[in-house]
Motif scaffolding. Sequence first.
Motif, PDB file in Angstrom:
ATOM      1  N   SER A 297      17.765  36.422  26.564  1.00  0.00           N
ATOM      2  CA  SER A 297      18.145  35.576  25.436  1.00  0.00           C
ATOM      3  C   SER A 297      17.661  36.147  24.109  1.00  0.00           C
ATOM      4  CB  SER A 297      17.568  34.169  25.641  1.00  0.00           C
ATOM      5  OG  SER A 297      16.161  34.223  25.772  1.00  0.00           O
ATOM      6  N   THR A 298      17.455  37.457  24.051  1.00  0.00           N
ATOM      7  CA  THR A 298      16.996  38.089  22.826  1.00  0.00           C
ATOM      8  C   THR A 298      17.962  37.809  21.672  1.00  0.00           C
ATOM      9  OG1 THR A 298      15.980  39.872  24.078  1.00  0.00           O
ATOM     10  CG2 THR A 298      16.361  40.268  21.744  1.00  0.00           C
ATOM     11  N   GLU A 299      17.411  37.385  20.562  1.00  0.00           N
ATOM     12  CA  GLU A 299      18.249  37.124  19.395  1.00  0.00           C
ATOM     13  C   GLU A 299      18.536  38.437  18.681  1.00  0.00           C
ATOM     14  OE1 GLU A 299      18.167  34.557  15.199  1.00  0.00           O
ATOM     15  OE2 GLU A 299      16.609  34.277  16.742  1.00  0.00           O
ATOM     16  N   SER A 300      19.803  38.673  18.377  1.00  0.00           N
ATOM     17  CA  SER A 300      20.185  39.928  17.750  1.00  0.00           C
ATOM     18  C   SER A 300      19.755  39.957  16.287  1.00  0.00           C
ATOM     19  CB  SER A 300      21.700  40.135  17.847  1.00  0.00           C
ATOM     20  OG  SER A 300      22.082  40.342  19.188  1.00  0.00           O
ATOM     21  N   GLU A 301      19.148  41.064  15.906  1.00  0.00           N
ATOM     22  CA  GLU A 301      18.743  41.271  14.525  1.00  0.00           C
ATOM     23  C   GLU A 301      19.547  42.394  13.873  1.00  0.00           C
ATOM     24  OE1 GLU A 301      14.146  40.340  14.138  1.00  0.00           O
ATOM     25  OE2 GLU A 301      14.496  41.674  15.855  1.00  0.00           O
ATOM     26  N   VAL A 302      20.588  42.821  14.560  1.00  0.00           N
ATOM     27  CA  VAL A 302      21.485  43.834  14.004  1.00  0.00           C
ATOM     28  C   VAL A 302      22.925  43.352  14.151  1.00  0.00           C
ATOM     29  CG1 VAL A 302      19.922  45.744  14.514  1.00  0.00           C
ATOM     30  CG2 VAL A 302      21.670  45.110  16.163  1.00  0.00           C
ATOM     31  N   GLU A 303      23.769  43.819  13.265  1.00  0.00           N
ATOM     32  CA  GLU A 303      25.199  43.501  13.308  1.00  0.00           C
ATOM     33  C   GLU A 303      25.966  44.724  13.785  1.00  0.00           C
ATOM     34  OE1 GLU A 303      28.789  41.837  10.390  1.00  0.00           O
ATOM     35  OE2 GLU A 303      26.928  42.637   9.534  1.00  0.00           O
ATOM     36  N   VAL A 304      26.915  44.495  14.679  1.00  0.00           N
ATOM     37  CA  VAL A 304      27.741  45.575  15.210  1.00  0.00           C
ATOM     38  C   VAL A 304      29.201  45.284  14.873  1.00  0.00           C
ATOM     39  CG1 VAL A 304      28.515  46.786  17.275  1.00  0.00           C
ATOM     40  CG2 VAL A 304      26.128  46.057  17.086  1.00  0.00           C
ATOM     41  N   ILE A 305      29.854  46.245  14.234  1.00  0.00           N
ATOM     42  CA  ILE A 305      31.254  46.096  13.830  1.00  0.00           C
ATOM     43  C   ILE A 305      32.072  47.183  14.522  1.00  0.00           C
ATOM     44  CG2 ILE A 305      32.873  46.070  11.890  1.00  0.00           C
ATOM     45  CD1 ILE A 305      30.416  45.389  10.101  1.00  0.00           C
ATOM     46  N   VAL A 306      33.169  46.789  15.163  1.00  0.00           N
ATOM     47  CA  VAL A 306      34.020  47.739  15.882  1.00  0.00           C
ATOM     48  C   VAL A 306      35.392  47.781  15.223  1.00  0.00           C
ATOM     49  CG1 VAL A 306      35.146  48.293  18.070  1.00  0.00           C
ATOM     50  CG2 VAL A 306      32.812  47.375  18.062  1.00  0.00           C
ATOM     51  N   ASP A 307      35.820  48.998  14.865  1.00  0.00           N
ATOM     52  CA  ASP A 307      37.171  49.224  14.331  1.00  0.00           C
ATOM     53  C   ASP A 307      37.897  50.170  15.272  1.00  0.00           C
ATOM     54  OD1 ASP A 307      36.960  47.716  11.880  1.00  0.00           O
ATOM     55  OD2 ASP A 307      35.634  49.300  11.142  1.00  0.00           O
ATOM     56  N   GLN A 308      39.159  49.863  15.551  1.00  0.00           N
ATOM     57  CA  GLN A 308      39.932  50.656  16.508  1.00  0.00           C
ATOM     58  C   GLN A 308      41.285  51.023  15.907  1.00  0.00           C
ATOM     59  OE1 GLN A 308      42.842  49.460  18.234  1.00  0.00           O
ATOM     60  NE2 GLN A 308      43.096  51.345  19.417  1.00  0.00           N
ATOM     61  N   ASN A 309      41.640  52.309  16.065  1.00  0.00           N
ATOM     62  CA  ASN A 309      43.010  52.705  15.719  1.00  0.00           C
ATOM     63  C   ASN A 309      43.633  53.376  16.936  1.00  0.00           C
ATOM     64  OD1 ASN A 309      42.184  55.441  15.776  1.00  0.00           O
ATOM     65  ND2 ASN A 309      41.594  55.363  13.618  1.00  0.00           N
ATOM     66  N   ASP A 310      44.772  54.028  16.758  1.00  0.00           N
ATOM     67  CA  ASP A 310      45.505  54.556  17.911  1.00  0.00           C
ATOM     68  C   ASP A 310      44.723  55.587  18.707  1.00  0.00           C
ATOM     69  OD1 ASP A 310      47.578  52.931  17.286  1.00  0.00           O
ATOM     70  OD2 ASP A 310      48.723  54.451  16.190  1.00  0.00           O
ATOM     71  N   GLN A 311      43.867  56.344  18.064  1.00  0.00           N
ATOM     72  CA  GLN A 311      43.214  57.466  18.730  1.00  0.00           C
ATOM     73  C   GLN A 311      41.691  57.421  18.704  1.00  0.00           C
ATOM     74  OE1 GLN A 311      45.006  59.650  20.405  1.00  0.00           O
ATOM     75  NE2 GLN A 311      46.943  58.736  19.743  1.00  0.00           N
ATOM     76  N   GLN A 312      41.098  56.506  17.958  1.00  0.00           N
ATOM     77  CA  GLN A 312      39.652  56.568  17.761  1.00  0.00           C
ATOM     78  C   GLN A 312      39.045  55.174  17.598  1.00  0.00           C
ATOM     79  OE1 GLN A 312      37.821  58.371  14.050  1.00  0.00           O
ATOM     80  NE2 GLN A 312      37.410  60.037  15.487  1.00  0.00           N
ATOM     81  N   ILE A 313      37.783  55.059  18.038  1.00  0.00           N
ATOM     82  CA  ILE A 313      37.023  53.820  17.869  1.00  0.00           C
ATOM     83  C   ILE A 313      35.815  54.132  17.001  1.00  0.00           C
ATOM     84  CG2 ILE A 313      35.759  51.969  19.029  1.00  0.00           C
ATOM     85  CD1 ILE A 313      37.364  52.659  21.544  1.00  0.00           C
ATOM     86  N   THR A 314      35.584  53.298  15.993  1.00  0.00           N
ATOM     87  CA  THR A 314      34.436  53.453  15.102  1.00  0.00           C
ATOM     88  C   THR A 314      33.532  52.241  15.238  1.00  0.00           C
ATOM     89  OG1 THR A 314      35.749  54.724  13.507  1.00  0.00           O
ATOM     90  CG2 THR A 314      33.683  53.766  12.717  1.00  0.00           C
ATOM     91  N   VAL A 315      32.240  52.500  15.421  1.00  0.00           N
ATOM     92  CA  VAL A 315      31.255  51.430  15.551  1.00  0.00           C
ATOM     93  C   VAL A 315      30.234  51.576  14.425  1.00  0.00           C
ATOM     94  CG1 VAL A 315      29.553  50.313  17.032  1.00  0.00           C
ATOM     95  CG2 VAL A 315      31.536  51.445  18.059  1.00  0.00           C
TER      96      VAL A 315
END
Length: 274
Positions: free
Chosen positions: A62-80
């Motif tokens: 139940s660890t509370e997250s202290e970081v934000e993670v953003i995921v972007d996806q296009n046809d050929q690549q994923i960016t985090v």
Amino acid sequence: MKIKTWVISGLVYLTIVVVGYAVITGNSVIDGGDHGEHEAQAAEIEEENDMNEHAHHNHHGSTESEVEVIVDQNDQQITVTVQDADGNAPALAVHHEKEMHMIAVSNDLATYHHLHPESVEDGVYKVDHSFAPGTYRIFVDISPEHLGYKPEPIDVQVGDVMTSEANLTPDADLVKSVDGKEVELEIDGLQSGDVTTLTFNSEEQDTLEPYLGALGHVVVIDEAGEQFIHVHPVADDETVFEAHFDQPGNYKLWAEFKFEDAGVIAFPYVIDVQ
């Protein structure tokens, strides 16, 4: 003169005692302790570190997250993109040879991907990968240094095809064949709140190779696609895993093993936790 002779004799006697002690015990008085005790302490520390590593990946709790993670996806690549509350890039510890493990599953849990985005700049990670059209849930498994974190599902829509939610049916047969390889799952304990032991057996057990620092990896996701569990073997030379389920229900798990003649294969199972 007699005093000088007495002092010399005393030093010679002390030297004989010290050398004799070292020869008999294998320890040095100068080192200040029992060499065997030092080795035992070192082994205990190493074992404790291994247990902490296993416990961390066994269940994120139940660890509370202290970081934000953003995921972007296009046809050929994923960016985090990973950032702390101040918008800064946190340092990520390497676990099982990677800073980041990304698990992507289709909304119905029929499709499974285990990816490893690599750092391209502070806080930004990329991986080349294209998804078939559909709805996906992505879990980014990282260990930010000095910050709490718990993987949460991130929804990603690819194209216009909407994938329905999962409707799991527990497997009656726990022997799975994928790409010509067969692996059987044995389960000990399927009660929520208790330890569940997962043992995987294969007739080709001797051909398994280490993969990402372990002899196997197991990822578990509940039917709703909300709970994420990532576990590793309890020992380096075994395919035995321990997992903890907080809630009863149907779960899907994927067991990944690397065969010397076939590479990495993921074996899917559906289990019912009481």
